[in-house]
Design a protein around this motif. Structure first.
Motif, short mmCIF file in Angstrom:
data_model
loop_
_atom_site.label_atom_id
_atom_site.label_comp_id
_atom_site.label_asym_id
_atom_site.label_seq_id
_atom_site.Cartn_x
_atom_site.Cartn_y
_atom_site.Cartn_z
N UNK A 29 -33.47 4.21 73.88
CA UNK A 29 -33.93 5.59 73.97
C UNK A 29 -33.51 6.25 75.28
N UNK A 30 -33.42 5.48 76.36
CA UNK A 30 -33.11 6.02 77.69
C UNK A 30 -32.23 5.04 78.46
N UNK A 31 -31.23 5.59 79.16
CA UNK A 31 -30.37 4.78 80.02
C UNK A 31 -30.23 5.53 81.34
N UNK A 32 -30.35 4.81 82.47
CA UNK A 32 -30.20 5.45 83.77
C UNK A 32 -29.78 4.46 84.83
N UNK A 33 -29.39 4.99 85.99
CA UNK A 33 -28.98 4.17 87.13
C UNK A 33 -30.01 4.30 88.23
N UNK A 34 -30.29 3.20 88.92
CA UNK A 34 -31.25 3.17 90.02
C UNK A 34 -30.64 2.46 91.21
N UNK A 35 -31.30 2.57 92.35
CA UNK A 35 -30.89 1.84 93.54
C UNK A 35 -29.99 2.68 94.44
N UNK A 36 -29.87 2.25 95.67
CA UNK A 36 -29.04 2.96 96.63
C UNK A 36 -27.58 2.97 96.22
N UNK A 37 -27.09 1.84 95.75
CA UNK A 37 -25.68 1.73 95.36
C UNK A 37 -25.45 2.08 93.89
N UNK A 38 -26.50 2.54 93.20
CA UNK A 38 -26.43 2.87 91.77
C UNK A 38 -25.92 1.68 90.95
N UNK A 39 -26.40 0.48 91.30
CA UNK A 39 -25.95 -0.72 90.60
C UNK A 39 -27.03 -1.32 89.70
N UNK A 40 -28.20 -0.71 89.66
CA UNK A 40 -29.26 -1.16 88.76
C UNK A 40 -29.29 -0.26 87.53
#
Length: 77
Positions: free
Chosen positions: A31-42
């Motif tokens: 339903x949802x996909x996103x990027x997390x973290x400082x380096x956008x690697x999560x």
């Protein structure tokens, strides 16, 4: 059962991030996909009945090194 999966994916460039997002978005039940973290690697995935192991294997095959960080059930509001 709605669940939240957080995965660490080794992504070097914007093209790799886009590819990873497309692979996950095409998966069944997402339903949802996103990027997390400082380096956008999560990579954060929320969905119903998403198989975390199959998703991880698919990302390893198409993008690169992938690890499951957390798997939790999302409570309904």
């Amino acid at each position: 059962m709605k669940q939240k999966i957080v995965m660490k994916v080794h992504m070097n460039c914007q093209k790799c991030r886009t590819k990873a997002l497309k692979v996950v978005a095409a998966a069944n039940g997402v339903n949802f996909v996103g990027l997390e973290g400082e380096a956008k690697d999560n990579l954060v995935v929320i969905g119903d009945g998403v198989d975390a192991v199959k998703l991880t294997n698919s990302l390893r095959k198409r993008v690169g090194q992938t690890h499951i960080i957390s798997l939790a059930e999302v409570k309904a509001n």
